[in-house]
Motif scaffolding. Structure first.
Motif, PDB file in Angstrom:
ATOM      1  N   ARG A 475       0.850  -1.163  -0.057  1.00 51.63           N
ATOM      2  CA  ARG A 475       0.050   0.051  -0.025  1.00 51.63           C
ATOM      3  C   ARG A 475       0.711   1.228   0.106  1.00 51.63           C
ATOM      4  NH1 ARG A 475      -3.071  -2.332   5.092  1.00 51.63           N
ATOM      5  NH2 ARG A 475      -4.355  -3.881   3.973  1.00 51.63           N
ATOM      6  N   THR A 488       6.405   3.698 -11.111  1.00 50.76           N
ATOM      7  CA  THR A 488       5.904   2.384 -10.672  1.00 50.76           C
ATOM      8  C   THR A 488       7.170   1.225 -10.731  1.00 50.76           C
ATOM      9  OG1 THR A 488       5.018   1.644 -12.751  1.00 50.76           O
ATOM     10  CG2 THR A 488       3.608   2.889 -11.131  1.00 50.76           C
ATOM     11  N   VAL A 528       1.502 -14.606  -5.331  1.00 50.18           N
ATOM     12  CA  VAL A 528       0.249 -14.069  -5.948  1.00 50.18           C
ATOM     13  C   VAL A 528       0.767 -12.710  -6.751  1.00 50.18           C
ATOM     14  CG1 VAL A 528      -1.876 -12.711  -5.545  1.00 50.18           C
ATOM     15  CG2 VAL A 528      -1.191 -14.900  -4.060  1.00 50.18           C
TER      16      VAL A 528
ATOM     17  N   THR B 114      -1.108 -10.511 -12.698  1.00 47.70           N
ATOM     18  CA  THR B 114      -0.896 -10.144 -11.165  1.00 47.70           C
ATOM     19  C   THR B 114      -1.204  -8.760 -10.715  1.00 47.70           C
ATOM     20  OG1 THR B 114       1.457  -9.299 -11.348  1.00 47.70           O
ATOM     21  CG2 THR B 114       1.210 -11.690 -11.464  1.00 47.70           C
ATOM     22  N   PRO B 115      -1.454  -8.656  -9.673  1.00 45.94           N
ATOM     23  CA  PRO B 115      -1.611  -7.365  -9.053  1.00 45.94           C
ATOM     24  C   PRO B 115      -0.559  -6.212  -9.268  1.00 45.94           C
ATOM     25  CG  PRO B 115      -1.846  -9.044  -7.095  1.00 45.94           C
ATOM     26  CD  PRO B 115      -1.398  -9.433  -8.446  1.00 45.94           C
ATOM     27  N   MET B 116       0.668  -6.918  -9.757  1.00 45.06           N
ATOM     28  CA  MET B 116       1.838  -6.117 -10.153  1.00 45.06           C
ATOM     29  C   MET B 116       1.458  -5.737 -11.588  1.00 45.06           C
ATOM     30  SD  MET B 116       3.851  -5.215  -7.481  1.00 45.06           S
ATOM     31  CE  MET B 116       2.631  -5.495  -5.845  1.00 45.06           C
ATOM     32  N   GLY B 150      -9.788   5.065  -2.830  1.00 46.56           N
ATOM     33  CA  GLY B 150      -9.438   4.799  -1.469  1.00 46.56           C
ATOM     34  C   GLY B 150      -9.131   3.426  -1.020  1.00 46.56           C
ATOM     35  N   LEU B 152      -6.760   0.526  -1.014  1.00 51.85           N
ATOM     36  CA  LEU B 152      -5.235   0.590  -1.230  1.00 51.85           C
ATOM     37  C   LEU B 152      -4.819  -0.848  -1.501  1.00 51.85           C
ATOM     38  CD1 LEU B 152      -4.530   2.738   1.997  1.00 51.85           C
ATOM     39  CD2 LEU B 152      -4.495   3.520  -0.326  1.00 51.85           C
ATOM     40  N   ASP B 153      -5.649  -1.993  -1.418  1.00 52.20           N
ATOM     41  CA  ASP B 153      -5.040  -3.007  -1.693  1.00 52.20           C
ATOM     42  C   ASP B 153      -4.980  -3.509  -3.168  1.00 52.20           C
ATOM     43  OD1 ASP B 153      -4.554  -3.257   0.967  1.00 52.20           O
ATOM     44  OD2 ASP B 153      -6.507  -4.432   1.332  1.00 52.20           O
ATOM     45  N   TYR B 155      -3.566  -1.298  -6.507  1.00 58.14           N
ATOM     46  CA  TYR B 155      -2.824  -0.257  -6.996  1.00 58.14           C
ATOM     47  C   TYR B 155      -2.827  -0.196  -8.603  1.00 58.14           C
ATOM     48  CZ  TYR B 155       0.237   3.691  -7.408  1.00 58.14           C
ATOM     49  OH  TYR B 155       0.572   5.068  -7.749  1.00 58.14           O
ATOM     50  N   GLN B 157      -2.103   1.855 -10.766  1.00 57.69           N
ATOM     51  CA  GLN B 157      -0.848   2.374 -11.544  1.00 57.69           C
ATOM     52  C   GLN B 157       0.063   1.400 -11.918  1.00 57.69           C
ATOM     53  OE1 GLN B 157      -1.220   5.697 -12.392  1.00 57.69           O
ATOM     54  NE2 GLN B 157       0.336   5.390 -13.819  1.00 57.69           N
ATOM     55  N   PHE B 158       0.291   0.434 -10.878  1.00 51.40           N
ATOM     56  CA  PHE B 158       1.264  -0.484 -11.224  1.00 51.40           C
ATOM     57  C   PHE B 158       0.782  -1.656 -12.376  1.00 51.40           C
ATOM     58  CE2 PHE B 158       2.405  -1.671  -6.482  1.00 51.40           C
ATOM     59  CZ  PHE B 158       3.366  -0.428  -6.481  1.00 51.40           C
ATOM     60  N   ASP B 161       0.981   0.747 -15.810  1.00 49.37           N
ATOM     61  CA  ASP B 161       2.148   0.908 -16.303  1.00 49.37           C
ATOM     62  C   ASP B 161       3.087  -0.410 -16.978  1.00 49.37           C
ATOM     63  OD1 ASP B 161       2.013   3.603 -15.469  1.00 49.37           O
ATOM     64  OD2 ASP B 161       3.764   3.290 -14.282  1.00 49.37           O
ATOM     65  N   LEU B 253      -4.882  -7.646  -2.880  1.00 54.97           N
ATOM     66  CA  LEU B 253      -4.209  -8.215  -1.848  1.00 54.97           C
ATOM     67  C   LEU B 253      -5.262  -9.086  -0.849  1.00 54.97           C
ATOM     68  CD1 LEU B 253      -1.955  -5.198  -0.348  1.00 54.97           C
ATOM     69  CD2 LEU B 253      -1.324  -7.235  -2.093  1.00 54.97           C
TER      70      LEU B 253
END
Lengths: 539, 418
Positions: A475, A488, A528, B114-116, B150, B152-153, B155, B157-158, B161, B253
């Motif tokens: 976060r 990023t 993950v 992935t979340p990334m 709001g 936060l889990d 993101y 922008q990750f 990009d 997350l």
């Protein structure tokens, strides 16, 4: 660059910050350069003990006197960094009571309040203490947050005209006709190199000062001594616990913020190891074994992490073997000692005496610069430490949920009012363990010179709780990127290196719940999220 | 209380094993302490993504043959390389039978987002999640990335990009709903599971569909964090129907909302088929006789013994406390099974968290039938399945879910064959 300073201070630990503040308050213009973030060396790697001086009373009367004086001063000027817990020196059956008598006498003669109390009373005062104790002495120990203390000094120094460059490494000292006239620094973020000149250069580099002195052709006989500590997952004790015997390994248990700390071990290390020290399994076992003598419940308490710092012990100039080391303050005027003008080294000492070290160093600077100004650092409260303002601040931010408000006040003192709390989005929590809100993270990012997640952790405690950065790290990395701290791609690299920094402290104690937590972190970020270390990413 | 089989552990492995046993007519109970690795699922199930030497695997059926040369202790190898594809097919059938819709091919990994924002190989992905057949790019040229303001889990922008690098343009839009304002008032509430509950309500779904219709423009697909509904499983379908658009979800997350839903679906299927799921109970002790386990005791049942012909240990690894690391060594706390591990604590770890950690390969020793070894001897009627097995690295080899499900199928077959 033509800008010239009166003084360049090398080293952003408590000592360097103390010198910078004292100079600035006396109208001398200082520049402080630090190769990483502030308080990354020994300053950030000790007990955080507000020594009463009792520990030194028997063997080192002078240090003891210095400690108790500074102890009382810090309670006044740095109240938001100090937790007035009180301390106990307990005697166990194997210690006997012989030492206690001498201990109390020595304390009293050094001006340290020391009172023997009944063992039963001691256990009421500190229920976690070993119930086998046969004697206890009350002393005015406490705990101090070294990072907060250093930050407050830096903030005040800057308010009075000091400049600070973090992530700037001194590569060379500029010498002209046997005189130090400035430094050549490398900006570690941009890779740029520049020269900065000043009338005096102060070496406040702690153990790294050994190599800084060498750049001026000066030898200081320093001995790096590694001290390892363990951090426990909650506040086991509320009163500092010491063993009432000759100082030895792992005989101080200090409560600080939400945790407790046991330490330290003591072993010699080589200079090339001081940048990257690992705590060994043997050291962990020793700390636990000895720590359990103070508070038996430590054996069943979760350990968050292990870390080690390096004490900059200095051998006396007349003893090249290095056997007679002093823990006292060492101010070296290299003009008189080595014939090098414009260069001062301040070393030895301890966190407790950082202010006094600053005072002595600044006295010498004043003498050299022919400035007639008195030291006022013992009287002027540090920013964040004004009790009236703190009360006002607490009232101003009364709408913030209690836990969050208290955490924020605890960490920032009266500066807590600068944390944006007006909307629910700002009050949303980044780190649940330590109650760090979005607003607090943003305040740190915007106002407290944060460059990466480790810097952010030092300013807010993000990632310092029981989970060691499991979710909050991600976060916070997102917020850092959002506020333009980095792109990023770098955010993700920073996240990986932050998690690795956490792991460094967890690996030596990774069993039980700590290993569970680490496994979860691995599954989450490696599994993950598919996060990798930088090398792999480039491939 | 007497059952044919008792499974200790109610995560992915225990549930798959239990489902197959009850479906074959066995009286079966699962003792579950409540949480499992499904609660932080990525939305996908990995089978085999890399070999122990680090080489990437594109076809699990082919990869497992090479795996056999590199690590003969790997659970896949112990179960038999020749049975691999059949076991995998059975696992898929079991999931589908329980109403857990997945897509994937044992002969060819696909890729999940992935979340990334990166693409990672996997075997099965829950339907509704964004996925790609290519390791290089998503099947969309342009996407709208929607996030709750709001939250936060996740993101965005990750992700945007990374996607941009692969040629997918990405627009980010944060949305707000009145119901979100309510949970936001408590500073800890903005988490996936709480947001998901909002979408159990029809009004919120309607409001979100309006936002999507307004914002999506020319985008080929709309991506959302995986937080659409805890009780209801049809939120995504309804959104797609209303908006007439391709909408997909991306992992957040933890907690993983679809992971929690998967666990619930499997549990309900198990109970519908006649299984007994003892939620919130923990096995504490056992009795044995002549090389067999005869009964176990649990926290909630006190001195009422639970007897069975066969017992299956599916308690997971460290996180789920199927393995407990003590300062002196790693133990399996219930049966005191033999545990494969390195000699000293100093050898458990690597300094880089992101390299293969030796402790991940530790686990319960077993024979070729996955019967547990105690004192070097196999216990006649006690099996181990899932993350507690020794000899594999679930993260680095991308095989955690696969080992859990395949070992569950394998052991249920072994029990049924008796």
């Amino acid at each position: 660059m033509t800008k010239e300073y009166d003084v360049i201070i090398i080293g952003g630990g408590a000592t360097g910050a103390g010198v910078a503040r004292d100079c600035a308050l006396r109208g001398i213009k200082p520049l402080l350069v630090e190769r990483f973030d502030i308080a990354t060396g020994a300053t950030g790697r000790n007990h955080g003990l507000l020594h009463s001086g009792a520990r030194y009373a028997v063997n080192d009367h002078e240090s003891a006197e210095e400690c108790i004086r500074e102890n009382m001063i810090l309670r006044r000027i740095a109240s938001h960094c100090v937790d007035e817990t009180g301390g106990l020196f307990i005697s166990l059956p194997e210690d006997g009571l012989e030492f206690q008598k001498k201990f109390i006498e020595s304390c009293l003669s050094a001006g340290i309040y020391a009172e023997a109390i009944d063992p039963k009373e001691a256990l009421l005062l500190e229920p976690s203490a070993n119930p086998a104790l046969i004697g206890a002495v009350k002393v005015p120990d406490g705990s101090v947050d070294p990072f907060r203390l250093t930050t407050a000094n830096i903030i005040d120094a800057k308010l009075h005209g000091a400049e600070v460059l973090t992530y700037h490494e001194v590569e060379e000292l500029i010498m002209e006709q046997g005189r130090v006239v400035g430094v050549k620094v490398l900006d570690r973020k941009s890779g740029e190199r520049k020269e900065i000149r000043s009338r005096i250069v102060v070496n406040a580099g702690g153990i790294w000062g050994h190599n800084i002195a060498k750049k001026a052709g000066v030898t200081i006989n320093m001995l790096p001594a590694k001290g390892s500590l363990l951090i426990f997952g909650h506040r086991v004790n509320n009163v500092v616990l010491n063993r009432c015997r000759k100082p030895a390994d792992a005989d101080i248990l200090v409560p600080g913020d939400t945790i407790s700390l046991i330490g330290t071990t003591s072993s010699k290390v080589l200079f090339d190891e001081v940048d990257n020290m690992y705590v060994t399994a043997d050291e962990v076992d020793l700390l636990l074994r000895e720590g359990a003598m103070l508070a038996p419940s430590l054996l069943h308490t979760r350990i968050l992490r292990a870390y080690a710092g390096v004490r900059p012990l200095v051998a006396s100039d007349d003893d090249p073997s290095g056997r007679s080391v002093s823990r006292g303050i060492v101010v070296l005027d290299h003009a008189t000692r080595d014939g090098v003008e414009g260069f001062i080294t301040i070393t030895g000492g301890k966190l407790m005496t950082y202010r006094l070290m600053g005072e002595w160093t600044t006295d010498l600077i004043c003498k050299k610069l022919a400035v007639d100004a008195k030291c006022t650092t013992a009287e002027r409260p540090l920013p964040g430490s004004s009790p009236q303002k703190r009360e006002q601040t607490s009232r101003k931010i009364h709408a913030v949920p209690t836990m969050q408000r208290e955490s924020s006040l605890y960490r920032h003192g009266d500066m807590a009012e600068r944390v944006e709390t007006s909307t629910s989005a700002k009050r949303s929590l980044v780190c649940e363990c330590e109650e760090v809100s979005v607003g607090e993270v943003e305040y740190a990012i915007n106002a407290l010179e944060v460059n990466n997640l480790v810097d952010l952790r030092r300013r807010t405690r993000v990632g310092m709780g029981t989970c060691q950065g499991e979710l909050c790290a991600c976060r916070a990395a997102g917020l850092m990127a959002e506020h333009g701290k980095y792109c990023t791609r770098r955010a993700k690299q920073d996240l990986a290196s932050f998690l690795n920094e956490r792991w460094k402290g967890m690996a030596p104690v990774a069993w039980g719940d700590t290993l569970r937590e680490s496994e979860f972190t691995m599954w989450l970020y490696d599994g993950v999220c598919g996060l990798t270390t930088k090398k792999e990413e480039e491939k | 209380m007497r059952y044919d089989s008792v499974i200790i552990g109610g995560g992915l492995s225990g549930l798959v094993c239990g489902l197959r046993l009850v479906q074959a007519g066995k009286r079966c109970a699962i003792i579950s302490s409540g949480q499992s690795a499904l609660h932080f699922s990525s939305g996908s199930f990995d089978l085999l993504s890399a070999l122990p030497d680090g080489e990437a695997v594109t076809s699990p059926v082919e990869g497992v043959k090479v795996l056999a040369e590199q690590n003969e202790e790997h659970p896949y190898v112990k179960m038999g390389v020749e049975r691999f594809a059949a076991l995998a097919a059975e696992a898929v059938a079991t999931l589908q039978g329980a109403g857990v819709e997945v897509e994937g091919d044992v002969a060819k990994n696909h890729y999940r987002l992935t979340p990334m924002g990166t693409l990672k190989p996997t075997w099965l992905t829950l339907s509704g999640y964004v996925r790609s057949e290519s390791a290089e790019a998503l099947p969309y040229k342009s996407v709208l990335l929607l996030n709750a303001e709001g939250f936060l889990d996740f993101y965005a922008q990750f992700i945007s990009d990374e996607l941009r690098k692969t040629g997918t343009t990405c627009r980010i839009c944060n949305f707000n709903l009145p119901a979100l304002e309510i949970i936001r008032n408590n500073p800890t509430e903005m988490r996936s599971a709480n947001i998901a509950r909002i979408f159990d309500n029809e009004q919120a779904v309607e409001a979100l569909s309006q936002i999507i219709s307004r914002e999506a423009g020319e985008c080929e697909a709309v991506l959302l964090p995986a937080f659409l509904g805890i009780e209801r499983g049809d939120v995504l379908a309804r959104l797609q129907e209303r908006c007439g658009r391709t909408i997909r979800v991306v992992a957040t997350l933890p907690p993983s909302v679809p992971g929690v839903r998967t666990q619930i679906a499997l549990r309900k299927a198990f109970e519908r088929a006649g299984g007994v799921y003892m939620l919130g109970d923990t096995a504490l002790g056992f009795e044995e006789s002549e090389g067999r386990i005869t009964k176990i005791y649990t926290q909630n049942h006190g001195n009422i013994a639970i007897e069975a012909d066969d017992f299956v240990l599916a308690t997971g690894s460290y996180f789920s406390q199927g393995l407990v690391a003590k300062r002196e060594g790693v133990v399996e706390p219930l049966f005191g099974s033999d545990v494969c591990q390195s000699e000293s604590r100093g050898e458990w770890y690597e300094r880089d968290l992101f390299t293969a950690q030796p402790f991940e390969k530790f686990g319960v020793r077993s024979d070729a039938s996955l019967r547990i070894l105690r004192g070097g001897k196999a216990v006649e009627n006690l099996y181990v399945i899932g993350a507690g097995l020794a000899g594999f690295n679930p993260v680095k080899e991308g095989c955690g879910a696969g080992v859990s499900m395949l070992s569950a199928v394998y052991v249920s077959d072994n029990i049924l064959k008796k």
